[in-house]
Design a protein around this motif. Structure first.
Motif, short mmCIF file in Angstrom:
data_model
loop_
_atom_site.label_atom_id
_atom_site.label_comp_id
_atom_site.label_asym_id
_atom_site.label_seq_id
_atom_site.Cartn_x
_atom_site.Cartn_y
_atom_site.Cartn_z
N LYS A 123 0.82 -1.21 0.00
CA LYS A 123 0.00 0.00 0.00
C LYS A 123 0.86 1.26 0.00
O LYS A 123 0.51 2.26 -0.64
N ALA A 124 1.96 1.23 0.71
CA ALA A 124 2.85 2.39 0.73
C ALA A 124 3.42 2.66 -0.66
O ALA A 124 3.52 3.81 -1.10
N ARG A 125 3.79 1.59 -1.35
CA ARG A 125 4.30 1.75 -2.71
C ARG A 125 3.23 2.30 -3.64
O ARG A 125 3.49 3.17 -4.48
N THR A 126 2.00 1.80 -3.49
CA THR A 126 0.90 2.29 -4.33
C THR A 126 0.62 3.76 -4.06
O THR A 126 0.42 4.55 -5.00
N ARG A 134 13.51 8.64 1.95
CA ARG A 134 14.44 7.89 2.81
C ARG A 134 13.76 6.71 3.49
O ARG A 134 14.37 5.65 3.68
N ASN A 135 12.49 6.88 3.82
CA ASN A 135 11.79 5.84 4.59
C ASN A 135 11.11 4.79 3.71
O ASN A 135 10.58 3.81 4.25
N MET A 136 11.10 4.99 2.39
CA MET A 136 10.44 4.03 1.52
C MET A 136 11.14 2.67 1.49
O MET A 136 10.52 1.67 1.12
N ALA A 137 12.40 2.61 1.92
CA ALA A 137 13.09 1.31 1.95
C ALA A 137 12.43 0.38 2.96
O ALA A 137 12.33 -0.84 2.75
N GLN A 138 11.96 0.94 4.08
CA GLN A 138 11.25 0.16 5.10
C GLN A 138 10.04 0.98 5.57
O GLN A 138 10.07 1.60 6.63
#
Length: 244
Positions: free
Chosen positions: A166-169, A195-199
């Protein structure tokens, strides 16, 4: 003899003078032909006609867009109109992927009237969010409400896999500069999200969500309160209440 010769010379002198004053000799005629003809007297410079003056201005003011005029002419207006048309067409195409409105019963007159008290009361009810979202659609800013709602749904998730999906979407739909539904965020918030999209966590978009909530509150909410859409809704609910 001397007298006769002198008489002949005296008689020849008038003939020589007559030859000098008469028709030019062959060599003189040749020299006359070689001489350039006298220049014609200078005349007043002709004033350019209307067409010529216009052509001069076009040549002086021609720009990189067209030959007809300067850069402040209608060619820029035409280009801006074309960009707006393409942007609006892109928005219309993106609406095909938008989720439908939340299911909610029709608001009561008291509930709809309470929306005017504060933006928080409007956003607390599904009926209020649906009405506000319908108004945002008329201003081509429906993506602000959709982003806020997507962030609320993300906070309810506990599965790490679902959170990442969901975060990626959400990122691709509302944060990416390539998306037609991109929301307006400052660079600081974007850097934190990147920066936080990795986790990603359920609260990865909290700062961005707050910015969009504030934007809707300060910018769109006052116009919604004065819109025909909201006034017509109140009138319709008031008539239903009177009939009941």
């Amino acid at each position: 003899m001397r007298t006769a010769h002198g008489g002949e010379r005296a008689a020849a002198a008038p003939r020589a003078r007559r030859l000098d004053c008469g028709t030019p000799m062959g060599s003189e005629r040749t020299e006359a032909r070689k001489r350039p003809a006298p220049a014609a007297p200078a005349t007043a410079t002709a004033r350019p006609g209307p067409g010529q003056r216009g052509a001069g201005r076009r040549a002086a003011n021609a720009c990189c867009f067209c030959w007809c005029c300067c850069c402040s002419c209608s060619c820029l207006t035409v280009r801006n109109q074309e960009e707006q048309r393409l942007r609006r067409a892109s928005y219309e195409l993106s609406r095909e992927d938008l989720p439908t409105c939340e299911e909610s019963p029709s608001p009561t007159l008291e509930e709809a009237s309470a929306w005017a008290q504060s933006f928080d009361k409007l956003m607390l009810t599904p009926a209020g969010r649906n009405a506000f979202r319908e108004f945002l659609r008329t201003e081509f800013s429906e993506e602000n409400m959709l982003f806020w709602m997507a962030c609320e749904e993300l906070k309810q998730e506990a599965s790490k896999t679902i959170i990442e999906e969901k975060a990626r979407t959400i990122y691709e739909d509302y944060i990416s500069v390539l998306s037609p539904k991109e929301v307006s965020l400052d660079s600081r918030v974007r850097e934190v999200i990147n920066r936080n999209m990795a986790q990603p966590s359920p609260h990865i978009f909290d700062d961005a969500q707050l910015q969009i909530y504030t934007l809707m509150h300060r910018d769109s909410y006052p116009r919604f309160m004065n819109s025909a859409l909201y006034k017509d809704l109140l009138r319709s609910l008031s008539e239903k209440s009177a009939e009941a």
